[in-house]
Design a protein around this motif. Structure first.
Motif, PDB file in Angstrom:
ATOM      1  N   GLU A 147      48.687  -5.794  55.594  1.00 44.90           N
ATOM      2  CA  GLU A 147      48.877  -5.296  56.953  1.00 44.90           C
ATOM      3  C   GLU A 147      49.252  -6.502  57.804  1.00 44.90           C
ATOM      4  O   GLU A 147      49.312  -7.639  57.309  1.00 44.90           O
ATOM      5  CB  GLU A 147      47.615  -4.622  57.476  1.00 44.90           C
ATOM      6  N   ALA A 148      49.556  -6.279  59.063  1.00 45.29           N
ATOM      7  CA  ALA A 148      49.952  -7.381  59.929  1.00 45.29           C
ATOM      8  C   ALA A 148      48.875  -8.469  59.940  1.00 45.29           C
ATOM      9  O   ALA A 148      47.687  -8.182  60.139  1.00 45.29           O
ATOM     10  CB  ALA A 148      50.215  -6.888  61.346  1.00 45.29           C
ATOM     11  N   GLY A 149      49.269  -9.723  59.675  1.00 48.97           N
ATOM     12  CA  GLY A 149      48.335 -10.846  59.664  1.00 48.97           C
ATOM     13  C   GLY A 149      47.796 -11.195  58.300  1.00 48.97           C
ATOM     14  O   GLY A 149      47.136 -12.238  58.139  1.00 48.97           O
ATOM     15  N   THR A 150      48.045 -10.373  57.277  1.00 50.59           N
ATOM     16  CA  THR A 150      47.556 -10.666  55.926  1.00 50.59           C
ATOM     17  C   THR A 150      48.201 -11.940  55.395  1.00 50.59           C
ATOM     18  O   THR A 150      49.389 -12.191  55.587  1.00 50.59           O
ATOM     19  CB  THR A 150      47.870  -9.488  54.982  1.00 50.59           C
ATOM     20  N   GLN A 180      62.074 -11.283  54.425  1.00 50.43           N
ATOM     21  CA  GLN A 180      61.628 -12.637  54.772  1.00 50.43           C
ATOM     22  C   GLN A 180      61.564 -12.859  56.281  1.00 50.43           C
ATOM     23  O   GLN A 180      60.787 -13.706  56.754  1.00 50.43           O
ATOM     24  CB  GLN A 180      62.546 -13.662  54.123  1.00 50.43           C
ATOM     25  N   GLU A 181      62.371 -12.112  57.047  1.00 50.27           N
ATOM     26  CA  GLU A 181      62.350 -12.276  58.499  1.00 50.27           C
ATOM     27  C   GLU A 181      60.999 -11.901  59.109  1.00 50.27           C
ATOM     28  O   GLU A 181      60.676 -12.336  60.228  1.00 50.27           O
ATOM     29  CB  GLU A 181      63.455 -11.448  59.148  1.00 50.27           C
ATOM     30  N   ASN A 182      60.224 -11.082  58.387  1.00 54.21           N
ATOM     31  CA  ASN A 182      58.915 -10.653  58.894  1.00 54.21           C
ATOM     32  C   ASN A 182      57.766 -11.427  58.251  1.00 54.21           C
ATOM     33  O   ASN A 182      56.609 -10.978  58.282  1.00 54.21           O
ATOM     34  CB  ASN A 182      58.715  -9.154  58.657  1.00 54.21           C
ATOM     35  N   CYS A 183      58.094 -12.596  57.665  1.00 54.14           N
ATOM     36  CA  CYS A 183      57.076 -13.382  56.968  1.00 54.14           C
ATOM     37  C   CYS A 183      57.227 -14.871  57.312  1.00 54.14           C
ATOM     38  O   CYS A 183      58.276 -15.308  57.782  1.00 54.14           O
ATOM     39  CB  CYS A 183      57.227 -13.224  55.447  1.00 54.14           C
ATOM     40  N   VAL A 186      51.985 -16.771  51.808  1.00 52.07           N
ATOM     41  CA  VAL A 186      52.876 -16.074  52.733  1.00 52.07           C
ATOM     42  C   VAL A 186      52.024 -15.279  53.708  1.00 52.07           C
ATOM     43  O   VAL A 186      51.045 -14.625  53.320  1.00 52.07           O
ATOM     44  CB  VAL A 186      53.875 -15.147  51.999  1.00 52.07           C
ATOM     45  N   VAL A 187      52.417 -15.349  54.990  1.00 52.84           N
ATOM     46  CA  VAL A 187      51.728 -14.604  56.039  1.00 52.84           C
ATOM     47  C   VAL A 187      52.658 -13.490  56.505  1.00 52.84           C
ATOM     48  O   VAL A 187      53.833 -13.737  56.823  1.00 52.84           O
ATOM     49  CB  VAL A 187      51.357 -15.511  57.221  1.00 52.84           C
ATOM     50  N   PHE A 188      52.134 -12.264  56.534  1.00 50.64           N
ATOM     51  CA  PHE A 188      52.934 -11.095  56.915  1.00 50.64           C
ATOM     52  C   PHE A 188      52.722 -10.819  58.403  1.00 50.64           C
ATOM     53  O   PHE A 188      51.594 -10.589  58.849  1.00 50.64           O
ATOM     54  CB  PHE A 188      52.561  -9.881  56.068  1.00 50.64           C
ATOM     55  N   GLN A 189      53.803 -10.842  59.143  1.00 48.56           N
ATOM     56  CA  GLN A 189      53.711 -10.722  60.594  1.00 48.56           C
ATOM     57  C   GLN A 189      53.695  -9.275  61.066  1.00 48.56           C
ATOM     58  O   GLN A 189      53.331  -9.001  62.217  1.00 48.56           O
ATOM     59  CB  GLN A 189      54.884 -11.472  61.231  1.00 48.56           C
TER      60      GLN A 189
END
Length: 401
Positions: free
Chosen positions: A63-66, A107-110, A117-120
């Motif tokens: 999820e966002a922030g993972t 990749q644009e969202n990471c 890797v952080v998922f934004q």
């Protein structure tokens, strides 16, 4: 005189569909007609793969922030490891999806940090995954028998690894022009002569349809010369086109020449303008179409009546191209006792309608109108057609290719 639709149908019925095929390299198959249905031998894509540069994950893990450790970097052509729970695998466009992964995050969202890797953003389940067979499933029919192959078909065949394909033979077309008044282009004109524009014009029209001009002859205005030419042409061609000599003048000798060779006249004269003097005959099994000598009339008859015949000879699924409809833009009222096909330019407006502007000179001697026009508009017999009326439109791009 036959009405136009009946005459057109008779010419189509006179053409015989091919029964044999030949195998050729796919690289040489552009424009050829497929002789059998073509089926996919493999699935395309052959396996699930990534549609974007990004990270393969389990949807339930992110999820966002993972923040997840990067298990592997897998390029297109590499075989990925099975995805471990709570991990991500770096992928690139075309990379195989790892077993256990169900989603790709672009990749644009990471962002990467020390092999993590952080998922934004929170991902969407199954996003950016190309599924095995979503384009072509194995054994699916991908090209139907009778289709003319274009560049898109060639791409499909290549993606299947197919290097050869069965196609119908290219029809052999013969052209016979007649007339003592004709000189060949490039030769000096004598008094009373004009250049033979029909032969090169018809040759190009035949080639545009991806048929072969197998033999071209010019005959003097004598019965013997015309019969000798017809005999040679009919012996080697699938269809013979004659130009001129099918009217009722003293030197219109094509009809008696055909009959003198034992040929059978199946049609003579059509209720159309331009193009009334049209003939259909056979010598043996070879169909012969007699076209008017005027180049404009010959062009119109070829487009409307001969091109469907050639499509049948090629083995195409459909002999008749699409007929469009457009609104006439003219201050003139069109009306004739024959079905009239006027040369027009078409334009598509922002409202989605086709608008048709007639050439100012509709005489059958105006050869320059052929280069100007985009197609022919059909004016029904004994009917007033005025500005804004809707008429059938035969686009040269569809009827000439």
């Amino acid at each position: 005189m036959l009405d136009f639709d009946t005459a057109q149908d008779r010419l189509i019925q006179a053409a015989v569909r091919p029964t044999r095929s030949e195998r050729i390299p796919v690289a040489q198959a552009l424009g050829r007609i497929v002789a059998t249905n073509v089926h996919a031998t493999i699935a395309i894509p052959p396996a699930d793969n990534s549609a974007m540069d990004g990270y393969a994950i389990r949807f339930a893990d992110v999820e966002a922030g993972t923040r997840l450790p990067i298990q592997q970097r897998c390029y297109a052509g590499d075989v990925p490891e099975d995805l471990k729970p709570g991990h991500a695998i770096r992928l690139f466009t075309g990379s195989l999806m790892p077993a256990g992964a169900d989603t790709v995050v672009i990749q644009e969202n990471c962002s990467e940090d020390n092999e993590h890797v952080v998922f934004q953003t929170t991902p969407v389940l199954h996003a950016h995954v190309r599924i095995k067979g979503e384009d072509m499933s194995q054994d699916k029919t991908i090209i139907l028998k009778g289709k003319a192959l274009n560049s898109g078909h060639i791409a499909m065949l290549a993606s299947q690894g197919i290097t050869e394909i069965d196609v119908y033979p290219i029809p052999k077309i013969g052209i016979l022009t007649t007339g003592d008044e004709l000189a060949q282009p490039g030769q000096p004109l004598q008094v009373g002569q004009i250049y033979n524009s029909n032969a090169p014009m018809l040759s190009v029209l035949v080639q545009q349809l991806n048929a072969q001009v197998h033999m071209t002859r010019h005959a003097k205005d004598t019965l013997q010369d015309i019969q000798d030419a017809l005999t040679a042409l009919c012996a080697e061609c699938d269809l013979v086109l004659t130009v001129g000599g099918v009217s009722v003048g003293d030197k219109d000798l094509v009809k008696p020449a055909i009959e003198g060779l034992g040929g059978e006249m199946n049609l003579w004269k059509v209720l159309m303008k331009p193009g009334k003097p049209v003939a259909l005959a056979h010598i043996g099994d070879t169909p012969i179409v007699g076209l008017p000598g005027n180049p404009v009339s010959s062009y119109a008859v070829f487009t409307l009546m001969v091109s469907p015949m050639i499509r049948v000879l090629q083995g195409r699924r459909h002999a008749m191209p699409r007929v469009f409809y457009g609104k006439l833009e003219s201050n003139k009222t069109f009306r004739d006792s024959r079905e009239e096909f006027i040369r027009v330019q078409a334009r598509a407006d922002v409202d989605g309608f086709i608008y048709l502007t007639p050439h100012e000179q509709q005489g059958s001697a105006i050869i320059s109108s052929l280069a100007w026009a985009t197609g022919l508009a059909r004016i029904p017999v004994n009917t007033d057609i005025n500005n804004g009326d809707t008429v059938a439109y035969y686009d040269f791009k569809h009827w000439g290719f």
